[in-house]
Design a protein around this motif. Structure first.
Motif, PDB file in Angstrom:
ATOM      1  N   ILE A 104       0.333  -0.689   0.126  1.00 26.76           N
ATOM      2  CA  ILE A 104      -0.215   0.004   0.049  1.00 26.76           C
ATOM      3  C   ILE A 104       0.541   0.909   0.108  1.00 26.76           C
ATOM      4  N   PHE A 105       0.447   2.202  -1.082  1.00 25.99           N
ATOM      5  CA  PHE A 105       1.392   3.020  -0.727  1.00 25.99           C
ATOM      6  C   PHE A 105       0.813   4.522  -0.546  1.00 25.99           C
ATOM      7  N   LEU A 106       0.691   5.467   0.387  1.00 28.09           N
ATOM      8  CA  LEU A 106      -0.164   6.408   0.865  1.00 28.09           C
ATOM      9  C   LEU A 106       0.386   7.942   0.605  1.00 28.09           C
ATOM     10  N   TYR A 107      -0.732   8.596  -0.511  1.00 27.52           N
ATOM     11  CA  TYR A 107       1.053   9.929  -0.756  1.00 27.52           C
ATOM     12  C   TYR A 107       0.139  11.325  -0.150  1.00 27.52           C
ATOM     13  N   GLY A 108       0.663  11.883   0.451  1.00 23.11           N
ATOM     14  CA  GLY A 108       0.355  12.714   1.311  1.00 23.11           C
ATOM     15  C   GLY A 108      -1.204  12.124   2.000  1.00 23.11           C
ATOM     16  N   HIS A 109      -1.220  11.708   2.866  1.00 24.76           N
ATOM     17  CA  HIS A 109      -2.265  10.981   2.957  1.00 24.76           C
ATOM     18  C   HIS A 109      -2.846   9.951   4.241  1.00 24.76           C
ATOM     19  N   PRO A 129       1.183  -9.900   5.892  1.00 23.11           N
ATOM     20  CA  PRO A 129       1.140  -7.965   5.535  1.00 23.11           C
ATOM     21  C   PRO A 129       1.399  -7.415   4.501  1.00 23.11           C
ATOM     22  N   PRO A 130       0.868  -6.627   4.224  1.00 20.73           N
ATOM     23  CA  PRO A 130       0.957  -5.416   3.204  1.00 20.73           C
ATOM     24  C   PRO A 130       2.410  -4.923   3.493  1.00 20.73           C
ATOM     25  N   ARG A 131       3.316  -4.633   2.431  1.00 18.58           N
ATOM     26  CA  ARG A 131       3.750  -3.419   2.437  1.00 18.58           C
ATOM     27  C   ARG A 131       3.452  -2.216   2.477  1.00 18.58           C
ATOM     28  N   LEU A 132       4.359  -1.783   3.418  1.00 14.75           N
ATOM     29  CA  LEU A 132       3.541   0.655   3.104  1.00 14.75           C
ATOM     30  C   LEU A 132       4.673   1.579   2.926  1.00 14.75           C
ATOM     31  N   VAL A 133       4.117   1.901   2.402  1.00 16.57           N
ATOM     32  CA  VAL A 133       5.098   3.169   1.780  1.00 16.57           C
ATOM     33  C   VAL A 133       4.230   4.626   1.834  1.00 16.57           C
ATOM     34  N   CYS A 134       5.273   5.503   2.684  1.00 18.03           N
ATOM     35  CA  CYS A 134       5.033   6.695   3.119  1.00 18.03           C
ATOM     36  C   CYS A 134       5.250   7.905   2.723  1.00 18.03           C
ATOM     37  N   VAL A 135       3.927   8.994   2.180  1.00 21.96           N
ATOM     38  CA  VAL A 135       4.619   9.906   1.634  1.00 21.96           C
ATOM     39  C   VAL A 135       4.228  10.960   2.263  1.00 21.96           C
ATOM     40  N   ALA A 190       4.931   2.207   8.439  1.00 17.58           N
ATOM     41  CA  ALA A 190       5.813   2.089   6.618  1.00 17.58           C
ATOM     42  C   ALA A 190       7.355   1.944   6.837  1.00 17.58           C
ATOM     43  N   GLU A 191       7.313   0.770   5.663  1.00 19.67           N
ATOM     44  CA  GLU A 191       8.712   0.262   5.327  1.00 19.67           C
ATOM     45  C   GLU A 191       9.363   1.159   5.188  1.00 19.67           C
ATOM     46  N   VAL A 192       8.664   2.197   3.762  1.00 19.54           N
ATOM     47  CA  VAL A 192       9.586   3.703   4.160  1.00 19.54           C
ATOM     48  C   VAL A 192       9.247   4.911   4.115  1.00 19.54           C
ATOM     49  N   HIS A 193       9.859   5.238   4.820  1.00 20.69           N
ATOM     50  CA  HIS A 193       8.166   6.862   5.035  1.00 20.69           C
ATOM     51  C   HIS A 193       9.690   7.628   4.251  1.00 20.69           C
ATOM     52  N   LEU A 194       9.254   8.369   3.471  1.00 19.51           N
ATOM     53  CA  LEU A 194       9.527   9.521   2.450  1.00 19.51           C
ATOM     54  C   LEU A 194       9.180  11.076   2.673  1.00 19.51           C
ATOM     55  N   ILE A 226       9.799  -0.850  -4.378  1.00 18.14           N
ATOM     56  CA  ILE A 226       8.588  -2.019  -3.938  1.00 18.14           C
ATOM     57  C   ILE A 226       7.056  -2.041  -5.092  1.00 18.14           C
ATOM     58  N   PHE A 227       6.749  -0.699  -5.648  1.00 19.31           N
ATOM     59  CA  PHE A 227       5.689  -0.534  -6.587  1.00 19.31           C
ATOM     60  C   PHE A 227       6.660  -1.224  -8.278  1.00 19.31           C
ATOM     61  N   GLY A 228       7.691  -1.360  -8.193  1.00 24.09           N
ATOM     62  CA  GLY A 228       7.991  -1.606  -9.286  1.00 24.09           C
ATOM     63  C   GLY A 228       7.537  -3.593  -9.145  1.00 24.09           C
ATOM     64  N   THR A 229       8.228  -4.046  -7.906  1.00 29.67           N
ATOM     65  CA  THR A 229       8.132  -5.390  -8.369  1.00 29.67           C
ATOM     66  C   THR A 229       6.899  -6.132  -7.153  1.00 29.67           C
ATOM     67  N   GLU A 230       6.290  -5.304  -6.794  1.00 26.18           N
ATOM     68  CA  GLU A 230       5.346  -6.007  -6.361  1.00 26.18           C
ATOM     69  C   GLU A 230       4.160  -6.712  -6.721  1.00 26.18           C
ATOM     70  N   ASN A 231       3.372  -7.356  -6.912  1.00 26.12           N
ATOM     71  CA  ASN A 231       2.303  -7.746  -7.349  1.00 26.12           C
ATOM     72  C   ASN A 231       1.107  -6.709  -7.234  1.00 26.12           C
ATOM     73  N   LYS A 232       0.579  -7.202  -6.305  1.00 27.32           N
ATOM     74  CA  LYS A 232      -1.084  -5.982  -5.987  1.00 27.32           C
ATOM     75  C   LYS A 232      -1.064  -5.061  -5.205  1.00 27.32           C
ATOM     76  N   ILE A 233      -0.472  -3.849  -6.260  1.00 26.10           N
ATOM     77  CA  ILE A 233      -0.175  -2.988  -5.306  1.00 26.10           C
ATOM     78  C   ILE A 233      -1.705  -1.664  -5.142  1.00 26.10           C
ATOM     79  N   LEU A 234      -2.049  -1.040  -3.979  1.00 22.94           N
ATOM     80  CA  LEU A 234      -2.786   0.011  -3.662  1.00 22.94           C
ATOM     81  C   LEU A 234      -2.240   1.431  -3.507  1.00 22.94           C
ATOM     82  N   SER A 235      -3.002   2.304  -4.291  1.00 21.21           N
ATOM     83  CA  SER A 235      -2.362   3.713  -3.536  1.00 21.21           C
ATOM     84  C   SER A 235      -3.689   4.479  -3.667  1.00 21.21           C
ATOM     85  N   THR A 236      -3.224   4.641  -2.454  1.00 22.23           N
ATOM     86  CA  THR A 236      -4.344   5.600  -1.355  1.00 22.23           C
ATOM     87  C   THR A 236      -3.893   7.379  -1.984  1.00 22.23           C
ATOM     88  N   VAL A 237      -4.443   8.774  -1.807  1.00 25.53           N
ATOM     89  CA  VAL A 237      -4.115  10.158  -2.131  1.00 25.53           C
ATOM     90  C   VAL A 237      -4.843  10.398  -1.661  1.00 25.53           C
TER      91      VAL A 237
END
Lengths: 153, 810
Positions: free
Chosen positions: B203-208, B230-236, B247-251, B319-330
């Motif tokens: 799951i990618f959360l962009y400004g969310h 569990p899903p991998r988590l990326v947070c902007v 998050a696994e990666v926090h930007l 993570i975005f390039g290699t995971e198979n099922k990605i959800l983005s929320t903005v």
């Protein structure tokens, strides 16, 4: 060869347009979109002049007798006031951009005739920007016209 | 149930990928009541965020006395968040409720009857129509009314008056979501589904800051995070939010630099070949332009511009390039920042590049900020034409004219709809003479408040406000109309993942208050709006007539409601549109076949230039579109227009806290919620606080080029160089009795508020995204000076992103 006359014309017209964009941007600070976007459009003109520099270095831009032939458009040096001010000022800019747009077209024709790849690249980029500037001005004037012409006092 | 002020997300019910999210029923009843005491339960859904949790309202002796999550509902499986539990009916039961209409007499608002109040509006309306025409009228509505109410407003504004000056506060919360969907896919419509959380591997959360803005949705994520696989988590996000902490990666990008990051992430996908060439070829257009725009954005350049680590940019992209099922929320971190539409489009582009769309766990959620924002977008109360019709397409305008049986010339379609800040500009200049504001509070929620207050109080403006309390905005009005709140009226609304709920009337509104729908219908009747055959334009008897009329309007459009009815929405779960005879159970995901609504005859928009907002226009669009294919829209990064400098060295950003909604009209009147976050604050990093010589709780002055704010400091884990203020606080309950700032009932008064200055939007800039026209709330430059010591630590919540600095400890 008269191409340098037109390259000089373009350089001057882009400088005039950039200055005019900035005058209108500053004069209409209460319209934030106009204020910010015109500054962006002015920076495009600056970039066009940068892109022209190597071409000017090659051709030179001043040739004898050019002054009599040069078609110049006066820039906007101050903004108007009153309910029609914004529209009229944008309309002035619209005329200036069109003048440049068609000049780029003619220089582009010459660049093709001269097989000048570098100048062709510059023209392609700058023509696209002129077209965008025209589209933005039209979009904004389209929005402003009914209110300004029908309701504003 | 645990105490949900301290335990915001409640007990965990962990589950694994592909399993159903377990049920957990949350319930609160009035003190001293047991479930047996309840007379009846009435079906509804919660309106205190955009999530749309199905719920039932407990009624006893004609009063609302409790709330319970509906376990059968697909959105929440029984759960409710703190605002729904403690601020729903409780926030409406306050003694301050408006119960009679008010009109201004000799500068004072005085009580009157409906006939007098409506008579005043109609008189002014007719007078202006006669003297200045329809463009003298503006309507500014909400993201919190019901579908039927927006549609009524849309019809009376577009086919009764005929004004393009209609918008909602959805412009502040969700306009960019709609704009980005239109630019990329040709029409509005959320591609993904909340059930994608159940399936995804990342799951990618962009400004969310989902943990605070949609707590029940975050519970769903937490339950996945605590379960198997569990899903991998990326947070902007520039703040150390709960999302960032998990998050696994926090930007933690500098506010205003989202687009540089996005361009860098996309470049990584190209560089490593993490793209689906086949999908791109079959279902998209314009990939080469995207490739050339992002080309300069190496991870190092992103790192320098955004203030993050290049290695983290690489990790996130991998993570975005290699995971198979990605959800983005903005959400608002993108929507209310610089390059809003372009940044949100880049999220769409990431998914298009990988063909990561339209199947379980592979989705996009361009979120909404408010519970019924989606309906405002659909119904045309925000200026767009109803049912995602294209104002530049004459056939679409004809459709509406046929449907409403009016001359197409009356429907404003000659120019883009007027966005909120432009409506206020016309009011400022005096060309809009009647502004009708429903269920929103611009005197606190708009940017640059001193200017907004001046506009609202202007003599040339006749201001109508309908609300449930006397908000800061209502205090400036010429006529105030008391309205029914949630639970006091019936209607439908649609959440951020297209789930439609019916919310039934549980109790009568207080005093003489009426539903917003009744007010609009009454106005249309009194104005005698008629169709071509002389029949009343709006002859609905009630909300169900409105819903049936809306179904016809939506027929054949992307948001097709024709398979729904009030009867079908009663009992069971909410249902996702499009719902038709062919798809009677609704539609979980859009674009499952990679076909997009970009056909020029069908699309909602011909698109815009992302840099300037210039419209593409019909001719160019038709010449370039490949019908059915999505567009890659891209823009190079340029710095935001207001950046820190010597005078204003810090970046200023605003946002929510979990305990409040909007300008606290309801949540500030709930004792539990208000106690949890009773007064405003600003957050500073340890370094910035030390540099300003302040400690936790000190009172500081925050100054921008537009105003100042005087509030206590919370020294927290926000990124250095950035300060944050919650935007909820206004002046109605300020310690001086609420007469300062937001306006007084006598009108007039000083342009700048008396102390204390507490509204975050005193400082924000009047600027908007060129495409979505969403204001840039999250991007200003400020300085901070210590004024004096406070009386102890600030009262900012210690539970969430606003908690005190931990020095990097979890």
């Amino acid at each position: 060869m008269k191409l340098p006359v037109y390259i000089g014309l373009l350089d001057e017209a882009e400088a005039t347009l950039a200055a005019s964009f900035r005058v209108v941007a500053e004069g209409h600070g209460d319209e934030p979109d106009v204020h910010f976007i015109l500054q962006t459009l002015a920076r495009m003109c600056d970039a066009h002049r940068e892109a022209l520099k190597p071409v000017i270095d090659r051709y030179g831009e001043d040739v004898e007798g050019e002054e009599e032939h040069r078609l110049t458009a006066n820039g906007v040096t101050e903004v108007r006031s009153g309910p029609l001010a914004l529209m009229l000022d944008l309309q002035d800019l619209y005329v200036l951009v069109h003048h440049i747009d068609v000049t780029w077209m003619m220089v582009g024709q010459a660049a093709q005739g001269d097989r000048d790849k570098e100048l062709q690249r510059v023209v392609k980029q700058c023509e696209g920007d002129s077209e965008l500037q025209i589209r933005w001005l039209k979009t904004r004037m389209k929005q402003a016209a009914p209110q300004a012409l029908l309701v504003a006092e | 149930m645990t105490d949900r002020i301290s335990d915001i997300w409640g007990e965990r019910t962990a589950y694994g990928a592909g399993q159903a999210w377990p049920e957990r029923v949350d319930q609160v009843l009035a003190e001293g009541l047991a479930a047996d005491d309840v007379d009846r339960w009435v079906q509804s859904a919660c309106v205190l965020c955009s999530n749309g949790c199905g719920c039932s309202i407990a009624v006893k002796d004609g009063r609302m006395v409790g709330i319970r999550g509906r376990k059968e509902d697909r959105v929440n499986h029984g759960r409710l968040g703190p605002k729904g539990l403690y601020g729903s009916w409780q926030g409406e039961a306050h003694k301050d409720r408006l119960t009679r209409p008010l009109i201004r007499v000799d500068g004072q608002l005085v009580e009157t009857d409906w006939d007098t109040a409506m008579g005043r509006i109609v008189d002014r309306s007719r007078e202006l129509l006669a003297s200045k025409g329809p463009l003298s009228h503006g309507f500014y509505t909400s993201g919190q009314l019901f579908l039927e109410e927006y549609y009524a407003l849309g019809i009376l504004g577009k086919a009764g008056i005929g004004t393009p000056h209609m918008d909602g506060n959805t412009r502040l919360c969700t306009a960019t979501a709609a704009a980005a969907l239109k630019e990329s896919f040709g029409a509005d419509g959320q591609p993904g589904s909340y059930t994608d959380i159940d399936e995804c591997s990342a799951i990618f959360l962009y400004g969310h800051n989902m943990a605070e803005t949609q707590t029940v949705l975050w519970s769903r994520v937490l339950d996945r995070l605590d379960g198997p696989n569990p899903p991998r988590l990326v947070c902007v996000d520039p703040r150390d939010t709960e999302v960032a902490r998990r998050a696994e990666v926090h930007l933690p990008v500098h506010p205003g630099t989202n687009l540089a990051l996005m361009n860098g992430l996309i470049r990584e996908l190209f560089t490593h070949g993490w793209i689906d060439e086949d999908y791109i070829a079959r279902h998209t257009a314009n990939v080469e332009q995207l490739r050339s725009v992002v080309d300069p954005w190496t991870p190092e350049r992103v790192a320098e511009t955004c203030g993050v680590e290049a290695a983290d940019v690489r990790r996130a992209a991998e993570i975005f390039g290699t995971e198979n099922k990605i959800l983005s929320t903005v959400l608002q971190g993108f929507y209310q920042s610089a390059h809003a539409t372009a940044s949100a489009c880049q999220v769409n582009n990431l998914h298009l590049l990988r063909g990561m769309l339209g199947s379980p766990g592979r989705g996009i959620l361009q979120m909404n900020g408010q519970p019924t924002a989606q309906n405002n977008r659909e119904c045309g109360a925000d200026g767009d034409l109803p049912a995602f019709r294209n104002w530049e397409n004459p056939e679409h305008v004809q459709d509406l004219a046929r449907l409403w049986n009016v001359d197409p010339a009356i429907i404003p379609h000659w120019a883009p709809p007027t966005h909120a800040l432009q409506i206020f500009r016309y009011a400022e200049q005096g060309s809009i003479g009647l502004l009708w504001i429903s269920a929103t509070n611009p005197a606190v929620s708009m940017p640059q408040l001193s200017r907004i207050r001046d506009i609202l109080r202007q003599d040339s403006l006749f201001l109508v406000v309908q609300d449930i309390y006397l908000s800061e905005t209502a205090q400036c009005a010429d006529v105030v109309l008391p309205c029914a709140a949630w639970g006091e009226k019936t209607g439908t609304f649609t959440n951020a993942d297209r789930t439609v709920h019916l919310s039934e009337k549980a109790v009568d509104p207080p005093g003489e208050a009426r539903s917003d729908l009744d007010v609009f219908l009454d106005y249309a009747r009194r104005m005698d709006f008629r169709d071509k055959d002389g029949r009343p334009l709006l002859a609905w008897k009630g909300p169900e007539d409105g819903f049936e009329a809306w179904k016809e309007c939506s027929r054949g459009r992307p948001c097709d409601y024709t398979g729904l009815s009030y009867a079908k929405l009663r009992g069971g779960s909410g249902i996702q549109w499009p719902c038709t005879d062919e798809r009677p159970d609704g539609t979980e995901r859009l674009y499952t076949d990679g076909e997009f609504p970009t056909d020029p005859h069908y699309c909602e928009s011909y698109g815009h230039d992302l840099l300037t907002g210039a419209t593409t226009g019909e001719t160019v669009y038709k010449a370039t579109v490949q019908p059915g294919k999505a567009w890659f829209k891209a823009l190079d990064y340029s710095p935001p227009h207001e950046e820190p400098d010597a005078d204003y060295p810090l970046r200023y950003t605003t946002g929510r806290t979990v305990y409040h909604f909007h300008t606290r009209t309801k949540t500030g009147r709930s004792r539990r919620l208000n106690d949890a976050a009773p007064e405003p604050w600003i957050e500073m990093s340890v370094e910035d606080a030390a540099r300003a010589g302040c400690r936790e709780g000190d009172i500081v002055r925050v100054t921008s080029r537009r105003g100042r704010l005087e509030v206590p400091v919370r020294v927290g884990d926000i990124r250095p160089g950035t300060v944050f203020a919650p935007f909820h606080y206004g002046y109605w309950d300020a310690p001086d009795g609420g007469t300062a700032g937001g306006g007084s009932t006598s009108g007039g008064g000083a342009a700048s508020p008396a102390r204390p200055v507490r509204a975050a939007n005193e400082l924000t800039i009047t600027e908007w995204d060129p495409v979505s026209k969403q204001p840039v709330f999250k991007n200003a430059a400020v300085r901070v000076e210590r004024l004096r010591a406070g009386d102890g630590p600030s009262k900012a919540p210690a539970t969430t992103a606003s908690r005190p600095a931990t020095g990097g400890q979890p």
